[in-house]
Design an enzyme around this catalytic site. Structure first.
Site, PDB file in Angstrom:
ATOM      1  N   CYS A  78    -100.116  -3.827 -39.059  1.00 18.97           N
ATOM      2  CA  CYS A  78    -100.167  -5.186 -39.613  1.00 18.97           C
ATOM      3  C   CYS A  78    -101.131  -5.243 -40.816  1.00 18.97           C
ATOM      4  CB  CYS A  78    -100.521  -6.185 -38.517  1.00 18.97           C
ATOM      5  SG  CYS A  78     -99.941  -7.833 -38.917  1.00 18.97           S
ATOM      6  N   HIS A 174     -97.628  -5.166 -33.905  1.00 18.61           N
ATOM      7  CA  HIS A 174     -98.836  -4.823 -33.133  1.00 18.61           C
ATOM      8  C   HIS A 174     -98.502  -4.016 -31.871  1.00 18.61           C
ATOM      9  CE1 HIS A 174    -101.967  -7.429 -35.060  1.00 18.61           C
ATOM     10  NE2 HIS A 174    -100.880  -8.008 -35.548  1.00 18.61           N
ATOM     11  N   GLU A 176    -100.414  -2.334 -30.088  1.00 18.67           N
ATOM     12  CA  GLU A 176    -101.527  -2.388 -29.123  1.00 18.67           C
ATOM     13  C   GLU A 176    -101.432  -3.615 -28.225  1.00 18.67           C
ATOM     14  OE1 GLU A 176    -101.587  -3.326 -32.169  1.00 18.67           O
ATOM     15  OE2 GLU A 176    -102.957  -5.030 -32.431  1.00 18.67           O
TER      16      GLU A 176
HETATM   17  N1  GLN Z   1    -101.230 -11.707 -42.609  1.00 22.06           N
HETATM   18  C1  GLN Z   1    -102.395 -10.921 -42.305  1.00 22.06           C
HETATM   19  C2  GLN Z   1    -102.995 -10.374 -43.570  1.00 22.06           C
HETATM   20  O1  GLN Z   1    -102.456 -10.520 -44.617  1.00 22.06           O
HETATM   21  C3  GLN Z   1    -102.080  -9.792 -41.363  1.00 22.06           C
HETATM   22  C4  GLN Z   1    -101.768 -10.334 -40.015  1.00 22.06           C
HETATM   23  C5  GLN Z   1    -102.138  -9.421 -38.897  1.00 22.06           C
HETATM   24  O2  GLN Z   1    -102.756  -8.367 -39.058  1.00 22.06           O
HETATM   25  N2  GLN Z   1    -101.818  -9.854 -37.708  1.00 22.06           N
HETATM   26  O3  GLN Z   1    -104.047  -9.818 -43.522  1.00 22.06           O
END
Ligand code: GLN
Length: 191
Positions: A78, A174, A176
């Protein structure tokens, strides 16, 4: 095998647990000494602008890039996928947020938009087997563009949500946050 979890902000404890469940020892990494001890690194989800800024403040920016250049495997999930990228979308360029610039990718932040900020989807990820993987997407980014050396390992609605480039693994979602440890095991297999 000792795997570091970058511990400046974000979903840190969950990755430590998932790595241990997958059979590795895990170490929270918040300084250069800890980074030197680990065989691989996870960059967790969280807020990529904050993590990027703190990497600099903790003196880890150059150190992570050096270890990556020397072949240390890194999994970015992410926000971690965003930080691994060479290039960001217009939003990233406008705010000039700091990226590690390791993967030949251009990413889009919050690619699934506002009202679908959070959702789950069953993903096909052939490199970990035929059984689908439950992807948890939270304000998730995607990879808009991937260079030749980047292997796309999963797409969702035609968008790239998982990719590998050599020793670098980037996931939009994610792993995890689910009990399925196959992606963590796959990452350990890269070490
Ligand atoms: N949208 C977030 C960002 O730009 C990332 C979201 C996440 O890691 N759950 O940092």
């Amino acid at each position: 095998m000792l795997v570091g979890v970058l511990a400046v902000q974000g979903a840190i404890a969950e990755h430590v647990q998932a790595l241990e469940k997958a059979g590795a020892s895990a170490l929270k990494v918040e300084n250069r000494q800890a980074l030197e001890r680990v065989d691989a690194l996870v960059i967790p989800g969280g807020e990529s602008t904050t993590i990027g800024r703190l990497i600099g403040e903790y003196g880890l920016y150059t150190a992570i890039r050096k270890r990556a250049a020397a072949g240390m495997p890194i999994m970015g999930t992410c926000a971690g996928l965003i930080l691994l990228a060479k290039e960001g979308d217009k939003d990233v360029q406008r705010t000039n947020q700091k990226l590690l610039g390791l993967m030949d990718t251009r990413i889009a932040r919050n690619a699934f938009g506002g009202q679908r900020e959070s959702f789950e989807a069953m993903l096909e990820i052939p490199v970990i087997g035929r059984k689908k993987f439950r992807g948890v997407f939270i304000r998730a980014p995607t990879i808009e563009k991937a260079g030749e050396g980047v292997e796309v390992i999963s797409r969702f609605e035609d968008r790239i949500v998982a990719a590998r480039q050599g020793s670098l693994l980037a996931l939009s979602f994610h792993p995890e946050l689910t009990a399925d440890t196959r992606l963590h095991k796959y990452f350990l297999g890269m070490i």
